[in-house]
Design an enzyme around this catalytic site. Sequence first.
Site, PDB file in Angstrom:
ATOM      1  N   HIS A 160      20.128  32.416  39.188  1.00 53.99           N
ATOM      2  CA  HIS A 160      20.363  31.695  39.074  1.00 53.99           C
ATOM      3  C   HIS A 160      21.776  31.434  40.089  1.00 53.99           C
ATOM      4  O   HIS A 160      21.714  32.600  40.865  1.00 53.99           O
ATOM      5  CB  HIS A 160      21.786  31.288  37.953  1.00 53.99           C
ATOM      6  CG  HIS A 160      20.470  31.325  35.811  1.00 53.99           C
ATOM      7  ND1 HIS A 160      21.568  31.524  35.007  1.00 53.99           N
ATOM      8  CD2 HIS A 160      19.727  30.617  35.705  1.00 53.99           C
ATOM      9  CE1 HIS A 160      20.560  31.281  34.260  1.00 53.99           C
ATOM     10  NE2 HIS A 160      19.586  31.643  34.442  1.00 53.99           N
ATOM     11  N   THR A 219       9.811  26.824  36.158  1.00 54.44           N
ATOM     12  CA  THR A 219       9.668  25.307  36.461  1.00 54.44           C
ATOM     13  C   THR A 219      10.858  24.982  37.156  1.00 54.44           C
ATOM     14  O   THR A 219      11.251  23.773  37.145  1.00 54.44           O
ATOM     15  CB  THR A 219       9.047  24.115  35.376  1.00 54.44           C
ATOM     16  OG1 THR A 219       9.867  24.108  34.223  1.00 54.44           O
ATOM     17  CG2 THR A 219       7.523  24.089  35.814  1.00 54.44           C
ATOM     18  N   GLY A 220      11.938  26.149  36.551  1.00 56.01           N
ATOM     19  CA  GLY A 220      13.518  25.896  36.806  1.00 56.01           C
ATOM     20  C   GLY A 220      13.942  24.970  36.011  1.00 56.01           C
ATOM     21  O   GLY A 220      14.108  24.032  34.952  1.00 56.01           O
ATOM     22  N   GLU A 221      16.012  24.605  36.044  1.00 48.33           N
ATOM     23  CA  GLU A 221      16.430  24.088  35.576  1.00 48.33           C
ATOM     24  C   GLU A 221      17.686  23.173  36.632  1.00 48.33           C
ATOM     25  O   GLU A 221      17.661  23.079  37.938  1.00 48.33           O
ATOM     26  CB  GLU A 221      17.652  24.945  34.819  1.00 48.33           C
ATOM     27  CG  GLU A 221      16.387  25.538  34.164  1.00 48.33           C
ATOM     28  CD  GLU A 221      17.674  26.413  33.166  1.00 48.33           C
ATOM     29  OE1 GLU A 221      17.443  26.742  31.844  1.00 48.33           O
ATOM     30  OE2 GLU A 221      18.333  27.226  34.100  1.00 48.33           O
ATOM     31  N   THR A 272       8.827  33.596  26.662  1.00 48.13           N
ATOM     32  CA  THR A 272       8.746  32.447  25.978  1.00 48.13           C
ATOM     33  C   THR A 272      10.292  32.421  25.202  1.00 48.13           C
ATOM     34  O   THR A 272      10.650  33.404  24.525  1.00 48.13           O
ATOM     35  CB  THR A 272       8.017  31.914  24.899  1.00 48.13           C
ATOM     36  OG1 THR A 272       8.264  30.400  24.443  1.00 48.13           O
ATOM     37  CG2 THR A 272       7.407  32.867  23.964  1.00 48.13           C
TER      38      THR A 272
END
Length: 322
Positions: A39, A105-107, A192
């Site tokens: 992050h 795919t990110g935040e 997941t």
Amino acid sequence: MGIKIGYFAITDDWTPTGCLQQAVEAERIGFDTLWVEDHLIAMPGGTQCNFAWTVMSSALQATKRVPFYTGVTAPIMRYHPAIVAQAFATLGAMYPGRVGLGVGTGEPPNEMAVYGGKWPSNNTRLEMLEEALTIMNRLWMSDSPISFAGKYYTLNNAVLLTRPKEKVPVYVSAIGPRAADLAGRLGDHLITLANNPQYVRDELFPALEAGARGSGRDPKTMERVGHFAYIYDPDQVVPYENLQQDAGTIQGSAVSKAFSSEFISIFHTAEDFIRKIEEMKRMGYDHLAIADQNMAIKKGPRPSLDRVASLKVWADVLPHVR
């Protein structure tokens, strides 16, 4: 071994030195793998946010056997996929067999802090991830410079001269079937947060397997990694309602089907850990990536044990779940 158990170094809540101490202690206790968040902006409740790849390389040097993976890196906006490919090729060359890359795919908080414009849709980001994986796989496998002119990324005579003998394994993060299919086609394994047993069994894992078979690969060679978080509270001082349940800024049509319980659990005893792990095993997971999420306590009392002390409960858990 029936199931691998991995432990997260929480860069959003621990200092870099704290992450390193946790990694060393986790290996000593007997965890099979280590994971680290990637992050730029801390998740809610976070008091730190150190650079994952630096923590990872330091921990690999300080430990002896345990593999270390990111959970997960988004190689689509904040990082160019060629830079990710180079970084992990170098790590893999330095620590053979001990480096893996989780991708997703990110935040928005992490990616939009350095990326202009509008937050792309889920479909667009999945397209970007597919193109990024294509680039990384080509760079890892090519002895010669390659060029690439895609919809989102460009390479001009790029080559990685430093590479490991074996390709770095890629764990693709998936909540929905489309991402799981991508994991089967272009990744090596799946990770997941999904915890709805019926959904995992009937939709998520079949999509992974279909993607693998469609690309001529054997889905039986692919790990199914389940990720969940916990708070260890042996004194039972933390009310459940004081938790901020946040599994990230997850979006998409599959979210409502993927979850049948909260992401963060409160455990009071070793038996609580064991029951949760057995539940995940019954879903079909063969690898768990587990995070100590004390930063999710938004108010009120906190457990008395520090992070290193709280790890000791795993000495009673690990022998019973393998």
